[in-house]
Write an enzyme that holds these catalytic residues in place. Sequence first.
Site, PDB file in Angstrom:
ATOM      1  NE  ARG A 167      93.917 -24.395 -10.125  1.00  0.00           N
ATOM      2  CZ  ARG A 167      94.081 -24.965  -8.938  1.00  0.00           C
ATOM      3  NH1 ARG A 167      93.934 -24.294  -8.052  1.00  0.00           N
ATOM      4  NH2 ARG A 167      94.943 -26.167  -8.952  1.00  0.00           N
ATOM      5  NE  ARG A 193      92.526 -22.352  -3.446  1.00  0.00           N
ATOM      6  CZ  ARG A 193      93.192 -23.741  -3.597  1.00  0.00           C
ATOM      7  NH1 ARG A 193      93.135 -24.366  -4.372  1.00  0.00           N
ATOM      8  NH2 ARG A 193      94.320 -23.841  -2.970  1.00  0.00           N
ATOM      9  CE  LYS A 238      92.143 -27.501  -0.800  1.00  0.00           C
ATOM     10  NZ  LYS A 238      92.677 -28.491  -2.053  1.00  0.00           N
ATOM     11  CE  LYS A 268      89.231 -27.216  -3.630  1.00  0.00           C
ATOM     12  NZ  LYS A 268      89.713 -28.558  -4.091  1.00  0.00           N
ATOM     13  CB  CYS A 317      94.265 -35.414  -9.641  1.00  0.00           C
ATOM     14  SG  CYS A 317      95.319 -36.406  -9.012  1.00  0.00           S
ATOM     15  CB  CYS A 354     100.984 -32.876  -8.542  1.00  0.00           C
ATOM     16  SG  CYS A 354     100.243 -32.679  -6.904  1.00  0.00           S
ATOM     17  CB  CYS A 377      98.517 -37.656  -3.099  1.00  0.00           C
ATOM     18  SG  CYS A 377      97.787 -36.238  -3.050  1.00  0.00           S
ATOM     19  CB  CYS A 384      93.077 -32.806  -6.986  1.00  0.00           C
ATOM     20  SG  CYS A 384      93.987 -31.838  -5.714  1.00  0.00           S
TER      21      CYS A 384
END
Length: 559
Positions: A77, A146, A210, A212, A433, A439, A478, A482
């Site tokens: 990414r 991120r 993470k 954001k 996603c 994934c 899930c 995302c």
Amino acid sequence: MSNDNKDNLSPVERIKTGSNGLRGTLKESLSDDFTGAIREDDQTLIKFHGMYQQDDRDRREERVAKKLEWLYSYMIRLRLPGGFLTSEQWVGLNETAKDHSTGTIKITTRQTIQLHGILKSHLKPTIQSFNLQHLDSIAACGDVNRNVTCTANPSESPLQQEAYELAGKISEMCLPKTQSYYDIWIDDELIVDRKAEEDPLYQDRYLPRKLKIGIAVPPNNDVDVFINDIALIAIIENGKIAGYNIAAGGGLGATHGNEATYARLASVLGFVDTEEKVLKAVYEIITVQRDFGNRSDRKLSRLKYTIDKLGIDQYRAEVEKRTGFSFEPARDFRFEQRKDRYGWIQNHEGKWFYTLFVEHGRVLDTKEYPLKSGLLKIAQTGKVNFRFTCNQNLILADIHEEDKAEIENILQEHGISGNTDGASALRKNSVACVALNTCSLALAEAQRYLPSLVTKIEPILEKYGLLEEDITIRMTGCPNGCGRSPNAEIGFVGTAYGKYNLHIGGDRLGMRLNTKFKENIGEEEILMTLDDLFGIYIQKRLSEETFGDFSYRYLQTLN
């Protein structure tokens, strides 16, 4: 100050602190030709370099039957604060994708690009190819800040450029100081002084999880700003950005069956009036999370849980103590939409911008639709820039009046303008996603399935005269969020293959999360349920009431 219990750290914490500046044994892993995988601890560290180890889950059984290891590959990414590429970089990206990945260019919900299916032997050549294009994947994944997002389309506001530049400054400020990325992937042998890598922001433990950051320029909330750990909302007064409201604690991930986990929108801390204060506030919000965040249970380690544990007032007070200034009371702002404006728009400088619909961000060629080839041809003119939106779409930007006809011809020749014009409002407002097949967390399909589900929902909408209603629909494979399904008018969260929880009641502007309505249902029940809901909606909606507001009100009557 610290909330660490050093005797109860998660395994990931020990991997980070013992990693020699995120180097671990990555060089040794890369040189091991006997497996397509890397060593277990390195699978954590590689995320900080912008990569995930994955495998083709469609082929697991076949591989096991043949006594072969899983077909391992990697996703990379890019770090693109504000989501911007030049035409030259897009041409280079096409070449890199062709040579080293599946060939599909994937636009993410955070305004950047992912390439999938990269074999271990192609990792270094891929990174080195990006480096030649002045691109990198540093900190695109991992327990760090991120990719910083911001309102995408400069034609929306002459102030967008100011917000875009702020996104770049925040991204630069929040980069890890370790030079391991260059040491491992670019073979920079000059980097030997570890003392020069001392990192006052991340130290040697980085963040608990993470983080954001998003920047919105009203009246468009196209970045879904409140789903971020740190949300900045530009306050516009007399045609200028007077400062920013700063909010903290957003995040959409949860875990099925674990009521201690939940989706949450960011809470407003207050207003600051200068860029210097914005940068200082963002920095110290991060340091408080670094020091007080949960490092024992990664399911409870995002900033939202730290805020809810400490309380918003205590968190704000700790940030203010560290910054040396107090937040002013939040100022009024107004969002009017949360979508991308498709087609041609001209900005205040006379430049043209074309926003095209890219279903779930997948840029590839098919026999029916040569999208990737068309975009490459446009990039080869050298007369556009490329901007990505948080709705997984693409803006052809900064086109001069005299070049507009040439770009329009290419759009028409490759069916790009027709695909954008011909898509229904529901399809254009859909997000999904990646999910299966790559994934590892996915329980159900998302980007491979939602297009066909939308095709089956469209006749139901048409039956009720709702086909051009701007209803937001999102799907995740899930509960990790995302695809931002908790923040949609209609959200699907995968529970098992072919099964989803159906959520309704989110608002159209991204200011209210939705609520679970039905559990673990398949396609037939999904379509029947939506048919019933749309029928009730057209009968009982108030004047100008959106589907999200109606379904929220409808849920209240059921409780």
